[in-house]
Design an enzyme around this catalytic site. Structure first.
Site, PDB file in Angstrom:
ATOM      1  N   SER A  45       0.877  -1.159   0.000  1.00  0.00           N
ATOM      2  CA  SER A  45       0.000   0.000   0.000  1.00  0.00           C
ATOM      3  C   SER A  45       0.915   1.209   0.000  1.00  0.00           C
ATOM      4  O   SER A  45       1.762   1.352   0.885  1.00  0.00           O
ATOM      5  CB  SER A  45      -0.896  -0.013   1.241  1.00  0.00           C
ATOM      6  OG  SER A  45      -1.881   0.985   1.127  1.00  0.00           O
ATOM      7  N   GLU A  46       0.788   2.077  -1.012  1.00  0.00           N
ATOM      8  CA  GLU A  46       1.830   3.078  -1.246  1.00  0.00           C
ATOM      9  C   GLU A  46       1.897   4.177  -0.182  1.00  0.00           C
ATOM     10  O   GLU A  46       2.823   4.974  -0.176  1.00  0.00           O
ATOM     11  CB  GLU A  46       1.711   3.683  -2.652  1.00  0.00           C
ATOM     12  CG  GLU A  46       0.477   4.522  -2.913  1.00  0.00           C
ATOM     13  CD  GLU A  46      -0.652   3.724  -3.543  1.00  0.00           C
ATOM     14  OE1 GLU A  46      -0.702   2.490  -3.346  1.00  0.00           O
ATOM     15  OE2 GLU A  46      -1.501   4.336  -4.227  1.00  0.00           O
ATOM     16  N   ASN A  47       0.926   4.193   0.731  1.00  0.00           N
ATOM     17  CA  ASN A  47       1.055   5.136   1.850  1.00  0.00           C
ATOM     18  C   ASN A  47       2.037   4.629   2.904  1.00  0.00           C
ATOM     19  O   ASN A  47       2.235   5.299   3.925  1.00  0.00           O
ATOM     20  CB  ASN A  47      -0.308   5.444   2.473  1.00  0.00           C
ATOM     21  CG  ASN A  47      -1.076   4.207   2.872  1.00  0.00           C
ATOM     22  OD1 ASN A  47      -1.081   3.210   2.155  1.00  0.00           O
ATOM     23  ND2 ASN A  47      -1.710   4.255   4.019  1.00  0.00           N
TER      24      ASN A  47
END
Lengths: 208, 234
Positions: A45-47
């Site tokens: 998840s790119e966060n």
């Protein structure tokens, strides 16, 4: 019968191989996680997270634990957290094997448009431009046609691009296409869809 | 040297000025510096440029600074959760500079690392590349992006010791370390302040050299998209 959302997700899951680190976009791509079976897949998840787990049980939501769609999620035993610069470092550095994402338009040269429609509200590209520029393989999952019945697979994109020449494979409700030299190659037809129907529904160059 | 302050207003005293560039941590409403945002609202400082991945939601997070019209320009990757943002943007009251999310994070990290520019392939061939220098390495084009050098960083961590060594919790880390790095002055709000030695030095996520002022307080930690499974599905 063309594939439904779940069948498209199941077909996309076949693209994933044991041991891959993968980023899934919002919408149909999110459903791909339901079809990975026994394969050892780590979701990014790119966060700032590798090893994304399912949604929490009611009452277990943690405001400090969300995915890139800002939904509450859970961690796994393998989970690792990191900051946004490192997260996109691994994306741009080619460490993420594949991204599966939706699209508004894809062109036969691999151009992808999925972030803005001029004249409409513009929300932003988020991490999409980084993902398509950086990951090993870009797989688009989308309906073959838009709401007006027009092909979303095109000779050239009409909308502002998210990335130029970035798409490797397109999975639609009608079948599977690869971006190759000179155009798109039909890889597979959805059950009950004929090649004639597929060609008629596709506004792009199909090569053998 | 004293880094711990009694309140957000005290920690920002003498720091704020009209037209300044502020880098803010947080992703959506996760890990945002709620208390410092409130104090900036109270201060009335205006014409702010804010580098932050998002701009809060209506009435919460950086959305509060939109309501009071204190923001002149946002540098963000995604602003879709905020009706007031759209209203101000479409009416021309608010400037917006879209940055791909990774470009924004790297611009902050670079600024904090003394790197004024870097080349990336993100955005090549898109509107993001317009007017930017292009260089080719190994047959691939890359565009020049500039480091962000902010006047002030406002960030949120979970725990810090009194020297500013800190740790974040889960995905609330997000933009906080790069945002902290790129400001001339960094003010951090935390849930707990401990004495030096209480945090394992091997487990520090961001060393105190990047953190100049620390405050502690209660956080609302609003959830933007509550998604759950039913227990019987287990």
């Amino acid at each position: 019968m063309p594939w439904d959302r779940n069948q498209m997700a199941a077909r996309a899951a076949q693209e994933l191989e044991d041991g891959m680190y993968v980023n899934l976009g919002i919408g149909i791509p999110t459903l791909v996680a339901n079809y990975v079976g026994d394969k050892d897949i780590t979701l990014q998840s790119e966060n700032g997270m590798l090893g994304m787990g399912p949604f929490p049980f009611e009452g277990d939501e943690d405001p400090d634990l969300i995915n890139a769609g800002k939904q509450t999620i859970t961690e796994l035993r393998r989970t690792a957290y990191f900051d946004s610069a490192m997260s996109f470092g691994m994306i741009r550095g080619g460490k993420i094997a594949a991204a599966i994402l939706g699209a508004m338009e894809v062109a036969e040269n691999g151009d992808l448009a999925n972030w803005m429609i001029p004249g409409k509200l513009v929300k932003g590209m988020g991490g999409a431009m980084d993902l398509v520029a950086g990951v090993g393989k870009v797989i688009v999952v989308m309906d073959h046609a838009n709401k007006h019945g027009e092909s979303k697979v095109l000779k050239e994109c009409t909308l502002p691009l998210t990335g130029k020449g970035v798409v490797d494979r397109i999975i639609t409700n009608l079948g599977v296409l690869d971006v190759v030299e000179g155009g798109l190659k039909l890889v597979e037809l959805a059950d009950g869809v004929t090649e004639e129907e597929f060609r008629a529904a596709t506004d792009a160059t199909l090569v053998n | 040297m004293k880094k711990v302050y009694g309140s957000a207003a005290e920690a920002l005293d003498g720091v704020l000025h009209d037209g300044m560039l502020i880098a803010a941590g947080g992703f959506g409403l996760c890990g945002i510096p709620e208390l410092l945002i409130d104090a900036i609202v109270e201060s009335g400082v205006k014409d702010l440029t804010i580098a932050s991945n998002n701009c809060g939601v209506d009435g919460f997070g950086l959305g509060k600074l939109l309501d009071t019209k204190q923001i002149k320009k946002m540098m963000s990757s995604y602003v879709g959760e905020n009706a007031e943002f759209m209203r101000q943007y479409l009416s021309g009251e608010l400037e917006l500079e879209f940055n791909p999310q990774g470009t924004l994070a790297e611009r902050m990290r670079a600024g904090g690392s003394g790197i004024p520019g870097f080349y990336t392939k993100t955005g090549v061939g898109t509107v993001i590349a317009e007017g930017k220098d292009v260089k080719n390495w190994g047959g691939q084009d890359y565009i020049l992006e500039e480091g962000i050098f902010a006047d002030l960083s406002i960030v949120k961590a979970w725990k810090a010791d009194t020297t500013g060594n800190c740790i974040f919790r889960k995905t609330a880390r997000n933009f906080n370390p790069p945002a902290a790095m790129c400001g001339k002055l960094c003010v951090m709000e935390v849930e707990e302040i401990v004495e030096p030695g209480e945090l394992d030095p091997d487990h520090i996520h961001l060393p105190g050299i990047y953190v100049h002022r620390i405050i502690k307080g209660e956080h609302e930690k609003r959830i933007e998209q509550r998604t759950v499974r039913k227990r019987e599905e287990a």
